[in-house]
Write an enzyme that holds these catalytic residues in place. Structure first.
Site: not given
Ligand code: BES
Ligand code: MN
Ligand code: ZN
Length: 491
Positions: A272, A347
């Site tokens: 991230k 997922r």
């Molecule tokens: N834990 C995150 C999702 C999330 C984002 C939770 C903001 C709470 C606040 C999840 O694991 C993630 O990183 N999702 C990605 C998915 C993408 C890579 C397809 C996202 O939402 O950007």
């Molecule tokens: Mn994630």
């Protein structure tokens, strides 16, 4: 703090603060209130006139009553329009009154509010929930607690005598919500897969649930390659938690509740970046927290339903052992997954949890997950997304959430978008295109369910509150616990 249901007329009640509720545009000091006003030398009418109090929801007015009065302070709270009066209004008003009483440093608080729909039990329960949730303050990580003023010692719910059971149930429910909040709020160096397993152990021993923890080797034997792929880079051992609540007699229904349990989500090698909120990713176990919170409440409420509480808990980290973008993992149902983004890890962990849950032969499965930023973009911070191909489960959950005062909105499971997560080389890839990102995530999960009615709740928005709102204080909300408990008890 003690919450009592009493029948003392408000005219005779004595204590530090008496809270009175008024509907919008119906602020009248008549009948017993007129007598009370006389007793208080006209304080009520004066306060209403001076503050132009109209009873709008969210409005309030407070005043000190002259010395020697049996009531030291009067709190007026607006209930909003009578037509819009709901249990959730009472929950929010209970929260607002509790916050005012705390601010006013009251020890003994009396609350006089109208009964909703001739249901004193729902009324007492909602007010008690609001009070308990608003007063929860997490002081665990301060070397000196912030509030040192004396806390509320006693709350009397006037006109609600005999509703002790409803209050006790509210306390059980609140204990679950507070547990979930504290798990989510705990930093990732304190809340780890190991401590999550310990919390499950404590719930099991306190409330007589069965606990099974699958260690890494057992997960390997079950072929949980998707979950273990995510866990690979962490120095912390993964824990697959399976808590079971069994009622005494024959269960009316068997259910499974699954929570995403990432105690920290760095994104993995697709790390991230700046501005992605990496520093907030301790809350990525909000689904698991709600699951354990619900277990804590259900263990005390003892419904006639068997419930399995499941979470595949780990961290998503980076190291020389990390799964690579491009790795192909095999889940426990045999499906292969091309990992085109290591940050779509939730997922992967849920896939193996879903397969495990379905093998238990339950009547329905619900999972909760802080799964996608896309769901937050779609529904904002207050509303969770509901994804299910099953209209019955959808109705059950929408009703349960409405009753709980937790906002939920059904989203489409558009099968056409499945194209976006087809892989040329494996059965699936874990990430689709950006548009419809919460929908492709749900379609991915659906691949790990065969025939059991199933629903997925994307709680990435409401798991956390940036500022105080209703019964939520700023920070972790414990979202999902109340909906889950209502679902189990009432359906
Ligand atoms: N834990 C995150 C999702 C999330 C984002 C939770 C903001 C709470 C606040 C999840 O694991 C993630 O990183 N999702 C990605 C998915 C993408 C890579 C397809 C996202 O939402 O950007
Ligand atoms: Mn994630
Ligand atoms: Zn995540």
């Amino acid at each position: 703090m003690d919450i009592r249901a009493i029948d003392t007329p408000r005219l005779d009640w004595t204590g530090d603060a008496l809270a009175l509720g008024f509907f919008e545009d119906a602020v009248e000091v008549t009948d017993d209130l007129a007598v009370l006003d006389e007793k208080l030398s006209g304080t009520l009418n004066e306060l209403i006139a001076e503050t132009e109090f109209k009873g709008k929801e969210g409005s309030s007015a407070v005043t000190r009553v002259g010395a020697g009065s049996p009531v030291r302070k009067i709190i007026l709270v607006g209930l909003g329009k009578a037509e819009a009066f709901q249990p959730d209004t009472l929950r929010r008003i209970g929260a607002a009154i509790a916050r005012l009483a705390k601010k006013e440093k009251s020890k003994i608080l009396g609350i006089s509010l109208p009964v909703w729909n001739q249901a004193p039990d729902a009324t007492a329960g909602a007010i008690a929930e609001g009070i308990l949730l608003a007063l929860h303050k997490d002081n665990r990580f301060k070397s000196e607690p912030e509030d040192k003023e004396p806390l509320l010692e006693r709350v009397d719910l006037l006109g609600l005598a005999g509703q002790e059971e409803a209050i006790t149930r509210a306390q059980f429910l609140a204990s679950g919500v507070i547990l979930a909040r504290e798990l989510v709020a705990a930093p990732p160096n304190e809340c780890t897969p190991i401590t999550m397993a310990q919390t499950a152990q404590a719930i099991a021993s306190n409330h007589n649930l069965q606990l099974e923890i699958l260690e890494q080797e057992e997960c390997e034997q079950l072929g949980m390659g998707a979950f273990l792929g995510v866990a690979k880079a962490s120095d912390m051992p993964p824990k697959f938690i399976h808590l079971t609540y069994k009622p005494e007699g024959t269960p009316r229904r068997k259910l499974a509740i699954i929570g995403k349990g990432l105690t920290f989500d760095s994104g993995g090698l697709n790390i991230k970046g700046a501005g992605s909120g990496i520093e907030t990713m301790k809350m990525d176990m909000g689904g698991a927290a709600a699951t354990l919170g619900a277990a804590n409440a259900i263990g005390q409420l003892k419904p006639d339903v068997e419930v399995h509480f499941i979470s595949a808990v780990t961290e998503n980290m980076i190291s020389g052992h990390a799964m690579h973008p491009g790795d192909i993992l095999k889940a426990s149902n045999g499906k292969t997954i091309e990992v085109n983004n290591t940050d779509a890890e939730g997922r992967l962990t849920l896939a193996d949890a879903l397969v495990f849950a379905e093998k238990l032969g339950v009547d329905a499965i619900v999972d909760l997950a802080t799964l996608t930023g896309a769901c937050v973009i779609a529904l904002g911070d207050d509303i969770a997304g509901l994804f299910t191909p099953d209209d019955t489960v959808a109705q059950e959950l929408l009703q349960a959430s409405e009753k709980a005062g937790e906002k939920l909105w059904r989203m489409p499971m558009e099968e056409k978008y499945f194209e976006g997560i087809k892989s040329p080389i494996a059965d699936l890839k874990n990430t689709g295109p950006r548009p419809g990102g919460s929908i492709t995530a749900a379609l991915f999960l659906k691949q790990f369910i065969q025939e059991t009615p199933w629903a997925h709740l994307d709680i990435a928005g409401p798991v956390w509150a940036d500022k105080e709102n209703g019964v939520n204080n700023s920070g972790a909300t414990g979202y999902g616990v109340r909906t889950l408990v209502n679902w189990v008890l009432n359906h």
